[in-house]
Design an enzyme around this catalytic site. Structure first.
Site, PDB file in Angstrom:
ATOM      1  N   GLU A  20      -2.809   8.658   3.362  1.00 54.88           N
ATOM      2  CA  GLU A  20      -3.915   7.805   2.745  1.00 54.88           C
ATOM      3  C   GLU A  20      -3.609   7.308   1.473  1.00 54.88           C
ATOM      4  O   GLU A  20      -3.983   7.535   0.216  1.00 54.88           O
ATOM      5  CB  GLU A  20      -5.375   8.750   2.545  1.00 54.88           C
ATOM      6  CG  GLU A  20      -5.001  10.072   1.725  1.00 54.88           C
ATOM      7  CD  GLU A  20      -6.332  10.743   1.250  1.00 54.88           C
ATOM      8  OE1 GLU A  20      -7.525   9.956   1.369  1.00 54.88           O
ATOM      9  OE2 GLU A  20      -6.133  11.840   0.873  1.00 54.88           O
TER      10      GLU A  20
ATOM     11  N   GLU B 147      -1.523  -0.320  -3.545  1.00 59.65           N
ATOM     12  CA  GLU B 147      -0.904   0.975  -4.100  1.00 59.65           C
ATOM     13  C   GLU B 147       0.560   1.478  -3.454  1.00 59.65           C
ATOM     14  O   GLU B 147       0.675   2.511  -3.623  1.00 59.65           O
ATOM     15  CB  GLU B 147      -1.848   1.903  -4.065  1.00 59.65           C
ATOM     16  CG  GLU B 147      -3.156   1.938  -4.756  1.00 59.65           C
ATOM     17  CD  GLU B 147      -4.308   2.936  -4.748  1.00 59.65           C
ATOM     18  OE1 GLU B 147      -3.833   4.024  -4.139  1.00 59.65           O
ATOM     19  OE2 GLU B 147      -5.270   2.720  -5.197  1.00 59.65           O
TER      20      GLU B 147
END
Length: 694
Positions: free
Chosen positions: A494, A503
């Protein structure tokens, strides 16, 4: 009193009333507050006052004779219940020199008086014509030294069709505005005032409304109040005032965006005698009717609309404190997340339900039903081992082992699936994966890889607490550095950000791909970023307060609320895992062309909103792109790429936007710019202001 309570504690709960000048201010306030209104918009100066009409001796007096005393109300009453209304006769762009000079004197005097009274806001009159340069100059001068008071520029909500030519539009003050699109008037005025954060807009809502697209522009502007006129109301079957469907929808949008309603005008409906304002048929005596505020029935209708809005969902209540609040994106590789951050994300049950569905489908594909029986047999063995006597268990073990060996010889199968959770955090993906295995009757062994040593402490405690010692192995290591003892069947992560790849999910999963089997499954399988141009004065002004380049070249995570979406979002970058391409470069470039619809009208672009949509596995997806967003999920807010200077775009024009994803040895960053209708600088060149560390 507030219109009602739907869970939103914003200013839209409070309704005001525009009043005429009255030197008995305590009476004006008490009558209207007792009548149900929360505040009044009241003139501060006698309408007949002109500087040129006062003799020289009085003009030079230290106390100008244009208003009453500040002592008639307490400071709290002035501040909480009064919005000042600047005289409507003021015309600072008049060709009459005397009127122009009088207007400038009056404007400065009235705003100075309002500031002295500590009013929260003052309502400025609508510019009289298309030219408003001198008016804006005077207001801008005042703004430079103004306290925290807001100035609301009154603008009629008018936009004629493009083929109608110039039209003459009236407002409630008797002022005339020659303009096909009143948004243009507002935009010109605020540009001359350098987009000052204390300059806002109050819309005059008239009986006719522009198109839906045109109305949408205003929700990205600093809109503080909507002035609704009583002659805009219709009459319902019982004889009481009501609004058209379009007006009702517009007011609901005002409420949702925390915009206050101000009623204006006299009662124009002949209300039925002897019935209650609600139309219930109950009778009222004459004394009650006499005490009732003359336009209370209009207020009751506005309150009815407010109270019948859909109540805030649990997700919206959670997001209230984050609306239009700029946050720097996470640096997941450079920084270790804190417990509070983990706690917030772990509350998002919707996300982990989707992950569990994806893992379930992957397990079923890896182990078909006909091969899952061996897993069931082993589970049955464990049951007997736990509950039966030792000797009996040993006999059962021999029997089951014999059958398993026979099955394996006849039809070799993979009984146990190796699942690796990379970036395990505090364990929610481990739990979701184990629940998926239990749900499908498949058996798995889990490697949980986590680089944050603080989270690893929690993982070890969780394994003991849940009794996962024989199933879950904790690995305290960066996934890019770990050498796995065996290959994984399924790789779960995730690592997605608000823009999908922001990210560094591509870099992390490319590094972890080496310990995935050639036919292994990655969850997620792919993700795509999306982008669209928006108007958002609130965010632009918040960034401008920093007075530096760095903040205008930073992408922010923000729960977008007060904004106008100017064109549908378009796909930007797509990443797929496992990445079997011979060229594994994660650098990207994309040019997007957005069409601003003619019916929207001209607009200002303050920046671009970014989203993502991901395919976890097959038909299980997760994302925040508005048209396909996963319902009731709050783990991700959109990302916002600002422009250093707001971009004016004419109706029907094309907006060309360019964005680059750049990769270096130690960092990844984005660069972006606009090339049409005019060129902007390239933002964040070489990652000078904003980057994500590898």
């Amino acid at each position: 009193m507030p219109l009602g309570d739907n869970g939103d504690k914003s200013d839209s709960r409070y309704c005001g009333l525009e009043t005429e000048f009255n030197d008995d201010m305590p009476h004006v306030l008490s009558y209207n507050i007792n009548g149900g209104f929360d505040f009044v918009v009241a003139p501060l100066m006698e309408p007949g006052y002109r500087s040129s009409l006062v003799n020289k001796a009085n003009r030079e007096s230290s106390v100008p004779p244009f208003t009453g005393s500040d002592l008639v109300l307490s400071p709290a009453q002035w501040s909480s219940h009064v919005v000042g209304k600047i005289s409507s006769w003021i015309d600072l762009d008049s060709e009459d020199d005397v009127l122009r000079e009088d207007s400038e004197i009056a404007l400065k005097q009235e705003i100075a008086w309002a500031s002295h009274l500590s009013l929260q806001a003052c309502l400025l009159p609508t510019p009289k014509g298309n030219s408003c340069a001198n008016y804006a100059r005077c207001v801008n001068d005042i703004l430079q030294d103004l306290n925290n008071m807001q100035l609301w520029l009154r603008i009629p909500l008018v936009k004629s069709d493009e083929d109608d030519g110039d039209s003459v539009n009236g407002t409630s003050d008797g002022m005339v505005v020659e303009h096909t699109d009143s948004w243009e008037l507002w935009n010109s005025f605020r540009a001359l005032c350098e987009h000052h954060s204390q300059l806002s807009v109050a819309l005059d809502v008239l009986s006719s409304l522009p198109s839906v697209n045109s109305l949408g522009r205003w929700f990205g502007e600093p809109l503080k109040a909507a002035i609704v006129h009583t002659d805009s109301f219709l009459t319902n079957a019982r004889g009481y005032p009501c609004l058209s469907k379009r007006h009702q929808k517009l007011l609901s949008s005002f409420f949702y965006h925390s915009i206050q309603i101000v009623l204006s005008g006299k009662a124009v409906h002949n209300l039925p005698v002897g019935t209650s304002p609600s139309g219930s048929g109950q009778t009222n005596n004459n004394a009650q009717q006499a005490q009732r505020h003359e336009i209370r029935s209009y207020l009751d209708y506005v309150a009815y609309l407010y109270q019948n809005m859909e109540p805030l969902t649990e997700q919206e209540r959670f997001e209230l404190g984050y609306r239009d609040y700029l946050q720097s994106p996470l640096q997941p590789l450079m920084d270790n997340l804190e417990a509070q951050t983990y706690e917030t994300f772990e509350k998002d049950s919707v996300k982990y339900i989707q992950y569990q569905r994806a893992v379930s489908k992957a397990l079923v594909d890896r182990i078909p039903d006909e091969k899952a029986s061996t897993t069931t047999a082993v589970s049955l063995l464990n049951y007997f081992l736990h509950y039966q006597e030792v000797i009996f268990c040993f006999l059962i073990f021999l029997t089951v082992a014999y059958h398993l060996e026979t099955c394996a010889l006849c039809n070799p199968i993979c009984v146990l699936q190796v699942l690796m959770v990379v970036g395990a955090g505090r364990g929610p993906l481990i739990r979701a994966s184990l629940q998926a295995a239990e749900e499908t009757g498949r058996k798995i062994r889990v490697f949980a890889v986590e680089k944050n040593p603080n989270a690893v402490v929690t993982l070890h405690s969780l394994v003991k607490l849940e009794g996962w010692e024989n199933t879950v192995t904790i690995i305290s290591c960066d996934m890019r550095c770990w050498e796995a003892p065996e290959k994984a069947d399924i790789l779960v992560s995730e690592l997605l950000g608000s823009f999908g790849d922001n990210e560094l999910s591509p870099e992390c999963l490319d590094g972890a791909q080496r310990f995935l089997k050639p036919d292994g499954i990655s969850i997620p399988q792919s993700y795509t970023s999306f982008m669209q141009p928006v108007t958002t004065s609130k965010l632009y002004n918040d960034i401008k307060l920093h007075k530096d380049l760095l903040h205008f070249e930073t992408a922010y995570v923000v729960k977008l609320h007060r904004l106008a979406k100017l064109s549908p979002s378009q796909a930007v970058f797509t990443f797929t895992h496992p990445n079997n391409s011979p060229n594994k470069s994660n650098q990207r470039y994309k040019k997007l062309r957005f069409d601003i619809p003619v019916e929207t009208g001209s607009c200002i672009v303050h920046g671009f909103a970014g989203y993502f949509d991901s395919v976890l596995y097959k038909d299980v997806h997760l994302g925040i792109e508005p048209t396909t967003a996963t319902p009731n999920m709050f783990s991700w807010f959109p990302i916002f790429f600002p422009l250093r200077s707001p971009m004016y775009v004419k109706a029907g024009s094309l907006l060309d936007f360019h964005i680059w994803r750049c990769c270096g040895n130690t960092k990844v960053w984005y660069e972006w710019c606009v090339t049409s209708p005019t060129a902007s600088p390239i933002h964040n060149s070489n990652g000078r202001s904003y980057w994500v560390g590898l």
